[in-house]
Design a protein around this motif. Structure first.
Motif, PDB file in Angstrom:
ATOM      1  N   TYR A  15       0.202   0.471  14.938  1.00 38.19           N
ATOM      2  CA  TYR A  15      -0.887   0.920  13.264  1.00 38.19           C
ATOM      3  C   TYR A  15      -1.903  -0.183  13.934  1.00 38.19           C
ATOM      4  O   TYR A  15      -2.485  -0.881  14.984  1.00 38.19           O
ATOM      5  CB  TYR A  15      -0.294   0.404  11.996  1.00 38.19           C
ATOM      6  CG  TYR A  15       1.285   0.845  11.590  1.00 38.19           C
ATOM      7  CD1 TYR A  15       0.675   1.811  10.732  1.00 38.19           C
ATOM      8  CD2 TYR A  15       2.496   0.902  12.317  1.00 38.19           C
ATOM      9  CE1 TYR A  15       1.352   2.452   9.616  1.00 38.19           C
ATOM     10  CE2 TYR A  15       3.486   1.680  11.691  1.00 38.19           C
ATOM     11  CZ  TYR A  15       3.469   2.476  10.843  1.00 38.19           C
ATOM     12  OH  TYR A  15       3.808   3.129  10.067  1.00 38.19           O
ATOM     13  N   SER A  53      -5.374  -1.200  13.413  1.00 34.66           N
ATOM     14  CA  SER A  53      -7.200  -1.390  11.609  1.00 34.66           C
ATOM     15  C   SER A  53      -8.032  -1.793  12.581  1.00 34.66           C
ATOM     16  O   SER A  53      -7.875  -2.159  13.254  1.00 34.66           O
ATOM     17  CB  SER A  53      -6.612  -2.237  10.653  1.00 34.66           C
ATOM     18  OG  SER A  53      -6.626  -3.377  11.837  1.00 34.66           O
ATOM     19  N   ILE A  71      -6.664   2.388   8.626  1.00 34.08           N
ATOM     20  CA  ILE A  71      -5.757   2.262   9.779  1.00 34.08           C
ATOM     21  C   ILE A  71      -5.535   3.385  10.648  1.00 34.08           C
ATOM     22  O   ILE A  71      -4.592   4.439   9.332  1.00 34.08           O
ATOM     23  CB  ILE A  71      -4.697   1.041   8.713  1.00 34.08           C
ATOM     24  CG1 ILE A  71      -5.043   0.192   8.244  1.00 34.08           C
ATOM     25  CG2 ILE A  71      -3.501   1.152   9.464  1.00 34.08           C
ATOM     26  CD1 ILE A  71      -3.923  -0.684   7.571  1.00 34.08           C
ATOM     27  N   SER A  89      -7.694  -4.215   7.933  1.00 31.17           N
ATOM     28  CA  SER A  89      -6.684  -5.389   7.519  1.00 31.17           C
ATOM     29  C   SER A  89      -6.573  -6.885   8.953  1.00 31.17           C
ATOM     30  O   SER A  89      -6.680  -6.215   9.737  1.00 31.17           O
ATOM     31  CB  SER A  89      -5.538  -4.372   7.651  1.00 31.17           C
ATOM     32  OG  SER A  89      -4.143  -5.007   7.790  1.00 31.17           O
ATOM     33  N   ALA A 118       0.629  -3.865   4.277  1.00 32.20           N
ATOM     34  CA  ALA A 118      -1.123  -3.917   4.724  1.00 32.20           C
ATOM     35  C   ALA A 118      -2.403  -5.194   4.322  1.00 32.20           C
ATOM     36  O   ALA A 118      -1.995  -4.301   3.304  1.00 32.20           O
ATOM     37  CB  ALA A 118      -1.996  -2.843   5.615  1.00 32.20           C
TER      38      ALA A 118
END
Length: 211
Positions: free
Chosen positions: A51, A53, A58, A78, A92
């Protein structure tokens, strides 16, 4: 083009003056096809995903081949992401509102919003208690969230500002505090601090987690 190094990636920030997100123990890189605005990266080992960001949301990538999986919208900048694979949930921190947003790991849709006064700087999931713990650089506490229900179950007050935390998933959470500089252990089942060590007494994280 950004390259995320994956072998030991658990949650790393972009290095200054570089488009690459990396960890010092990593051995293998996957090109993600972008280099702008990367804020934070987190690897979900169980589901083989990364993941990443940015100010655009994201992005989710396949950790094995670098192929795009999808995007989580409405979470900007994030600075903390964690997944709870047994519950098929992800968490998140929203960099603009400070809220912690819960999303479905399959659909990547946001399913719940948990208020938090300041953007979280770190989060971990403890499988033993089913708890997500969150800290910020401002608040002197640890926010505890029931990962299955997506609700706050308590806050543990700390004697200093938390700067980092880690866990082995056994119901114990370790935090490094500043002012005063020390390590504390939070018993997640009891929801309280049950041990403290001066930071200078610990040579590495292993010294702490072995307690």
């Amino acid at each position: 083009m950004a390259v995320v190094l994956l072998a030991a990636l658990t949650g790393c920030r972009q290095q200054p003056e570089s488009a690459a997100v990396s960890c010092s123990l990593s051995r293998r890189g996957v090109a993600l096809g972008r280099s702008d605005g990367i804020e934070y990266a987190y690897r979900d080992h169980a589901n083989h995903r990364v993941y990443v960001s940015s100010d655009a949301g994201i992005e989710v990538w396949d950790a094995d081949n670098g192929a795009p999986v999808g995007r989580i919208h409405n979470i900007v900048g994030s600075t903390a992401i964690v997944t709870a694979p047994p519950l098929n949930r992800g968490f998140a921190a929203d960099g603009t509102t400070g809220a912690i947003k819960v999303f479905d790991l399959d659909t990547l849709e946001i399913i719940r919003r948990i208020p938090y006064a300041d953007p979280s700087s770190d989060m971990v999931f403890d499988a033993t208690t089913g708890t997500v713990a969150a800290i910020s650089a401002v608040a002197r506490d640890v926010r505890l969230i029931d990962a299955a229900a997506g609700v706050v179950v308590g806050d543990v007050r700390l004697a200093g500002s938390p700067r980092a935390m880690w866990s082995r998933g056994n119901g114990m959470l370790y935090l490094r505090l500043e002012r005063p500089a020390r390590i504390v252990r939070v018993n997640l089942g009891a929801r309280k601090v049950d041990a403290r060590w001066p930071w200078a007494a610990c040579k590495s994280r292993r010294d702490l987690i072995d307690h």
